[in-house]
Design a protein around this motif. Sequence first.
Motif, PDB file in Angstrom:
ATOM      1  N   GLN A   1      26.465  35.739 -17.308  1.00 54.70           N
ATOM      2  CA  GLN A   1      27.232  34.509 -17.471  1.00 54.70           C
ATOM      3  C   GLN A   1      26.354  33.364 -17.983  1.00 54.70           C
ATOM      4  OE1 GLN A   1      30.266  34.473 -17.676  1.00 54.70           O
ATOM      5  NE2 GLN A   1      31.447  35.153 -15.907  1.00 54.70           N
ATOM      6  N   PHE A   2      25.073  33.393 -17.678  1.00 53.43           N
ATOM      7  CA  PHE A   2      24.155  32.404 -18.235  1.00 53.43           C
ATOM      8  C   PHE A   2      24.075  32.569 -19.750  1.00 53.43           C
ATOM      9  CE2 PHE A   2      19.687  31.009 -19.167  1.00 53.43           C
ATOM     10  CZ  PHE A   2      19.859  29.660 -18.861  1.00 53.43           C
ATOM     11  N   GLY A   3      24.090  33.810 -20.226  1.00 53.91           N
ATOM     12  CA  GLY A   3      24.114  34.043 -21.668  1.00 53.91           C
ATOM     13  C   GLY A   3      25.365  33.464 -22.304  1.00 53.91           C
ATOM     14  N   ARG A   4      26.528  33.662 -21.665  1.00 54.04           N
ATOM     15  CA  ARG A   4      27.762  33.069 -22.177  1.00 54.04           C
ATOM     16  C   ARG A   4      27.681  31.550 -22.143  1.00 54.04           C
ATOM     17  NH1 ARG A   4      32.199  33.422 -19.631  1.00 54.04           N
ATOM     18  NH2 ARG A   4      33.554  33.504 -21.474  1.00 54.04           N
ATOM     19  N   TYR A   5      27.127  31.010 -21.062  1.00 52.06           N
ATOM     20  CA  TYR A   5      26.941  29.555 -20.957  1.00 52.06           C
ATOM     21  C   TYR A   5      26.107  29.028 -22.119  1.00 52.06           C
ATOM     22  CZ  TYR A   5      24.684  25.240 -19.413  1.00 52.06           C
ATOM     23  OH  TYR A   5      24.183  23.963 -19.365  1.00 52.06           O
ATOM     24  N   LEU A   6      25.029  29.728 -22.449  1.00 55.53           N
ATOM     25  CA  LEU A   6      24.162  29.287 -23.541  1.00 55.53           C
ATOM     26  C   LEU A   6      24.887  29.340 -24.877  1.00 55.53           C
ATOM     27  CD1 LEU A   6      20.773  30.992 -22.557  1.00 55.53           C
ATOM     28  CD2 LEU A   6      21.389  28.581 -22.289  1.00 55.53           C
ATOM     29  N   SER A   7      25.723  30.362 -25.083  1.00 55.14           N
ATOM     30  CA  SER A   7      26.497  30.440 -26.323  1.00 55.14           C
ATOM     31  C   SER A   7      27.423  29.236 -26.453  1.00 55.14           C
ATOM     32  CB  SER A   7      27.325  31.730 -26.368  1.00 55.14           C
ATOM     33  OG  SER A   7      26.516  32.862 -26.569  1.00 55.14           O
ATOM     34  N   ILE A   8      28.162  28.956 -25.399  1.00 55.32           N
ATOM     35  CA  ILE A   8      29.097  27.830 -25.430  1.00 55.32           C
ATOM     36  C   ILE A   8      28.359  26.512 -25.640  1.00 55.32           C
ATOM     37  CG2 ILE A   8      30.797  26.549 -24.065  1.00 55.32           C
ATOM     38  CD1 ILE A   8      31.334  29.219 -22.555  1.00 55.32           C
ATOM     39  N   SER A   9      27.169  26.399 -25.056  1.00 52.21           N
ATOM     40  CA  SER A   9      26.420  25.146 -25.080  1.00 52.21           C
ATOM     41  C   SER A   9      25.672  24.910 -26.377  1.00 52.21           C
ATOM     42  CB  SER A   9      25.419  25.120 -23.911  1.00 52.21           C
ATOM     43  OG  SER A   9      26.078  25.241 -22.672  1.00 52.21           O
ATOM     44  N   SER A  10      25.406  25.964 -27.158  1.00 54.04           N
ATOM     45  CA  SER A  10      24.493  25.817 -28.290  1.00 54.04           C
ATOM     46  C   SER A  10      25.151  25.893 -29.653  1.00 54.04           C
ATOM     47  CB  SER A  10      23.381  26.870 -28.208  1.00 54.04           C
ATOM     48  OG  SER A  10      23.907  28.186 -28.312  1.00 54.04           O
ATOM     49  N   THR A  11      26.481  26.014 -29.705  1.00 55.63           N
ATOM     50  CA  THR A  11      27.148  26.013 -31.011  1.00 55.63           C
ATOM     51  C   THR A  11      28.597  25.616 -30.828  1.00 55.63           C
ATOM     52  OG1 THR A  11      27.530  27.289 -33.047  1.00 55.63           O
ATOM     53  CG2 THR A  11      27.853  28.436 -30.965  1.00 55.63           C
ATOM     54  N   ARG A  12      29.201  25.187 -31.898  1.00 53.70           N
ATOM     55  CA  ARG A  12      30.629  24.883 -31.897  1.00 53.70           C
ATOM     56  C   ARG A  12      31.164  25.008 -33.306  1.00 53.70           C
ATOM     57  NH1 ARG A  12      31.035  18.288 -31.440  1.00 53.70           N
ATOM     58  NH2 ARG A  12      29.902  18.591 -29.506  1.00 53.70           N
ATOM     59  N   VAL A  13      32.456  25.249 -33.407  1.00 50.05           N
ATOM     60  CA  VAL A  13      33.095  25.394 -34.710  1.00 50.05           C
ATOM     61  C   VAL A  13      32.902  24.107 -35.515  1.00 50.05           C
ATOM     62  CG1 VAL A  13      35.287  25.745 -35.902  1.00 50.05           C
ATOM     63  CG2 VAL A  13      34.779  27.030 -33.816  1.00 50.05           C
ATOM     64  N   GLY A  14      32.498  24.264 -36.778  1.00 46.20           N
ATOM     65  CA  GLY A  14      32.282  23.124 -37.652  1.00 46.20           C
ATOM     66  C   GLY A  14      30.851  22.657 -37.716  1.00 46.20           C
ATOM     67  N   LEU A  15      29.986  23.214 -36.865  1.00 44.46           N
ATOM     68  CA  LEU A  15      28.576  22.823 -36.886  1.00 44.46           C
ATOM     69  C   LEU A  15      27.711  24.042 -37.200  1.00 44.46           C
ATOM     70  CD1 LEU A  15      28.292  20.196 -34.019  1.00 44.46           C
ATOM     71  CD2 LEU A  15      28.173  19.800 -36.473  1.00 44.46           C
ATOM     72  N   LEU A  16      26.508  24.062 -36.680  1.00 44.29           N
ATOM     73  CA  LEU A  16      25.541  25.103 -37.001  1.00 44.29           C
ATOM     74  C   LEU A  16      25.513  26.183 -35.929  1.00 44.29           C
ATOM     75  CD1 LEU A  16      22.658  22.770 -38.202  1.00 44.29           C
ATOM     76  CD2 LEU A  16      23.900  24.392 -39.636  1.00 44.29           C
ATOM     77  N   PRO A  17      25.144  27.411 -36.311  1.00 47.14           N
ATOM     78  CA  PRO A  17      24.935  28.450 -35.298  1.00 47.14           C
ATOM     79  C   PRO A  17      23.653  28.186 -34.519  1.00 47.14           C
ATOM     80  CG  PRO A  17      24.331  29.275 -37.462  1.00 47.14           C
ATOM     81  CD  PRO A  17      24.897  27.905 -37.678  1.00 47.14           C
ATOM     82  N   PRO A  18      23.509  28.781 -33.337  1.00 45.47           N
ATOM     83  CA  PRO A  18      22.259  28.614 -32.582  1.00 45.47           C
ATOM     84  C   PRO A  18      21.081  29.193 -33.352  1.00 45.47           C
ATOM     85  CG  PRO A  18      23.634  30.341 -31.620  1.00 45.47           C
ATOM     86  CD  PRO A  18      24.459  29.667 -32.660  1.00 45.47           C
ATOM     87  N   ASN A  19      19.967  28.468 -33.362  1.00 45.94           N
ATOM     88  CA  ASN A  19      18.758  28.941 -34.043  1.00 45.94           C
ATOM     89  C   ASN A  19      17.874  29.716 -33.067  1.00 45.94           C
ATOM     90  OD1 ASN A  19      17.026  26.955 -32.673  1.00 45.94           O
ATOM     91  ND2 ASN A  19      18.041  25.446 -33.965  1.00 45.94           N
TER      92      ASN A  19
ATOM     93  N   MET B   1      21.303  38.784 -33.396  1.00 48.93           N
ATOM     94  CA  MET B   1      21.335  38.998 -31.951  1.00 48.93           C
ATOM     95  C   MET B   1      21.925  37.795 -31.229  1.00 48.93           C
ATOM     96  SD  MET B   1      18.219  39.997 -29.318  1.00 48.93           S
ATOM     97  CE  MET B   1      18.081  41.701 -29.866  1.00 48.93           C
ATOM     98  N   ASN B   2      21.678  36.597 -31.744  1.00 51.41           N
ATOM     99  CA  ASN B   2      22.250  35.398 -31.126  1.00 51.41           C
ATOM    100  C   ASN B   2      23.766  35.475 -31.013  1.00 51.41           C
ATOM    101  OD1 ASN B   2      19.709  34.306 -30.945  1.00 51.41           O
ATOM    102  ND2 ASN B   2      20.089  32.591 -32.324  1.00 51.41           N
ATOM    103  N   HIS B   3      24.391  36.270 -31.882  1.00 51.18           N
ATOM    104  CA  HIS B   3      25.848  36.332 -31.923  1.00 51.18           C
ATOM    105  C   HIS B   3      26.415  37.636 -31.379  1.00 51.18           C
ATOM    106  CE1 HIS B   3      24.762  33.110 -34.681  1.00 51.18           C
ATOM    107  NE2 HIS B   3      25.954  32.624 -34.452  1.00 51.18           N
ATOM    108  N   TRP B   4      25.585  38.563 -30.970  1.00 51.33           N
ATOM    109  CA  TRP B   4      26.088  39.844 -30.485  1.00 51.33           C
ATOM    110  C   TRP B   4      26.984  39.721 -29.253  1.00 51.33           C
ATOM    111  CZ3 TRP B   4      21.007  43.135 -31.205  1.00 51.33           C
ATOM    112  CH2 TRP B   4      20.886  43.467 -32.570  1.00 51.33           C
ATOM    113  N   PRO B   5      26.742  38.804 -28.324  1.00 52.67           N
ATOM    114  CA  PRO B   5      27.627  38.796 -27.154  1.00 52.67           C
ATOM    115  C   PRO B   5      28.947  38.069 -27.348  1.00 52.67           C
ATOM    116  CG  PRO B   5      25.892  37.165 -26.859  1.00 52.67           C
ATOM    117  CD  PRO B   5      25.593  37.887 -28.151  1.00 52.67           C
ATOM    118  N   VAL B   6      29.102  37.278 -28.421  1.00 54.89           N
ATOM    119  CA  VAL B   6      30.232  36.353 -28.431  1.00 54.89           C
ATOM    120  C   VAL B   6      31.583  37.054 -28.554  1.00 54.89           C
ATOM    121  CG1 VAL B   6      28.851  34.407 -29.255  1.00 54.89           C
ATOM    122  CG2 VAL B   6      30.055  35.836 -30.915  1.00 54.89           C
ATOM    123  N   GLU B   7      31.675  38.126 -29.339  1.00 55.29           N
ATOM    124  CA  GLU B   7      32.969  38.786 -29.513  1.00 55.29           C
ATOM    125  C   GLU B   7      33.394  39.502 -28.239  1.00 55.29           C
ATOM    126  OE1 GLU B   7      34.934  38.357 -31.976  1.00 55.29           O
ATOM    127  OE2 GLU B   7      33.596  37.455 -33.454  1.00 55.29           O
TER     128      GLU B   7
END
Length: 787
Positions: free
Chosen positions: A344-362, A387-393
């Motif tokens: 869940q910390f990984g999901r938290y980091l995904s939500i916290s580090s990117t949003r639609v209309g901006l940049l992906p997490p570096n 890998m930064n995007h593997w958990p999001v789907e």
Amino acid sequence: MVKRYFILSVVLFLFKARVTNGQQPLLRTLYDQPAHQWEETLPLGNGRLGMTPDGGVLHENIVLNDITLWSGAPQDANNYDAYKWLPEIRRLLLEGKNEEVQKIVDQNFICKGKGSAGANWGCFQTLGNLDIAFQYPDTNYTQYQRELSLDEAIARCRYRIGDVTYTREYFTSFGDDAAFIRLKADKPGQLNLRLTMNRPERAVVLVEGRTLKMQGQLDNGIDGKGMRYLACVDVRLKGGEVRAEKDALSVHGATEVIVYLSAGTDWKNAAYKEKVRKIMSDAERKDYTVQKQQHIANYQKLFHRVRFQLGGPSADTNLTTDRRIVAFREAAGGDNGLPALFYQFGRYLSISSTRVGLLPPNLQGLWANQIQTPWNGDYHLDINVQMNHWPVEVSNLSELNLPLAELVRGMVPNGEKTAKAYYNAQGWVAHVITNIWGFTEPGESASWGVTKCGSGWLCNNLWEHYAFTNDKKYLASIYPILKGSAQFYNSMLITDPKTGWLVTAPSSSPENWFILPNGSHASICIGPTIDNQIIRELFGNVITATRLLGVDQKLRDTLSVNMARLPPSGRIAPDGRLMEWMEDYKETEPHHRHVSHLYGLYPACLITPETTPDLAEACKKTLEARGDDGPSWSIAYKLLFWARLHDGNRAYKLLLEMMKSTLKTDMNYGAGGGVYPNLLSAGPPFQIDGNFGAAAGIAEMLLQSHAGFIELLPALPDAWKASGKVAGLKARGNFTVDMEWVEGKIIHYRVASAMPRKVRVKVNGEIKEMMSATLAGPSGNRLASSR
């Protein structure tokens, strides 16, 4: 029969008492002292703004970030004469003269200029620091506690000095897009403090009226006039007074202080100063309680999509996280709450580090405490940004894949120039690294820079969003990107005279070297396995897309013919391992961090235990030889491989390997990864891809959907078999999956979709064909204990 149902009822009762009754386990990280270094701070972010408070009692430093703050500028570093060397390079490669090719590539086939080492290329940088110096009648404090609530995306701190209890609360709002800090004392007039901002370079700090400001302009590597930024701080008090100094705000005798921070850059926003001021004005018009409620509600719309609990032993929730990590590692498990928290910390980091209309997490998400962030804090295309995007789907955060798609879309125009300049090829290509400026050229060294799988690998991420959502409008949007990538590979392939296969040349297996028959070392080769796998997968996806969209039959036919001439997805060496190169070279570093030739196992589905058992066995031998250790992202990748191989205990062993506590910050390329006390993953230094890779790996142990059916608990380790429950995971085909298990057996599951559809589901080892439930429909399927 009666006895069987009685036993089942007892099992279900115990399971529910242990796992499902009551509230979700407390999802927080907890500490009993302030952070002593940045890697112990608490990461907060709303997809644009980030901050990491250290919780210092006498002096607090809060590192500030904006995901768009980059130095550098767009450039054209293409060598437009490079393609003229292609005939010579290919001739020498076919003659086995890789050493000579290495020299030619270094001289004539890399980018112009300094590449990623140059100021023009740029770097993701820290925005700066908010410093708060406190004054107390006594400096001795007790009852200290610091925590990050994953459920609310709020950090808190509390301590006692004398007879006064002080509390702090911090969040970067998912409401009004500002950052908030509330400081309170439980007795009147006890808050005395001074706020300043600073940055190591290119910053002017001043007070205008009663607003503290920091502004500046970064270096673009051309004339010094790069990206501009502005950060503003206001305070509102209960009791006491605020005084404006030249470059600070001081507060005296307050009972409560609310700190408002608004910041922005001129990235795609010429009116950034007006935007910063408006955000601040809007934030200050609302009551703090309203702001906090709005923030939590918006954040939880994403975070609460997935719930995950494991039965069995779990640590006391009052045990601090730093001690919990050490105990988990030393006991080889024994705390099933920690893997659930880490996921869940990984999901938290995904939500916290990117949003639609901006940049992906570096490479560091959106958190950085330096001007020169390690590896520029950029986007590495040979595994890291993917890998930064593997958990999001799978983790039901599908829209968080969209910023990556837009970054890739922006790379295409320069990628077309690069394809022509180096390969005289159609389409577009990107190599190993990129930035927010659309860099696609080879890197500045032949040893790693000529790897050309980056663009094809990115197309896998883009395709996966379609595979999980079935969104044909999105597919039509990304189709030109996929098509252009396929056109590039199709037009630059050559025929290998030994085999007749179509192969890439020149290329390399990401960052790895091999030993030639004469004992010398090289990295440049023809047709590395990862290229063959990526091209096969890409061609297949583009062929499928042309059918779904009803377009480009001629291209479909061409790709179909050439796909049949590609090398197989894998070949087995005499020692039983999967070959990394066309030739059976020995690697110079047997335990190399990259395991790129297993791309066909994950993230692709070209190799599976069901369809290619011999290749799957060769993958196991490859992983055994590579070893388990490495930087955290490498450990996470191996965890994913073992999950795909259905070996839950080995995947769990990799999770244990990942959970090594460290405070090291040196630049590491070999063994020694782990996690920091704040659960961020270490290369070292901090690299967020390990967090995301591990989150994806944990999900892959619970659910897989790449092999033509949905499989429940495909790699469940013994440590998690007692009982568990997960709700809200996503499977390809846009299915939502809930399940419960006891003693390693599914006792209840639900596969749902917007409309009922046929779906194949593997439950307790048996594949069933069933109709999915509707998302608002019945609760699901409950199984008898004999299953």
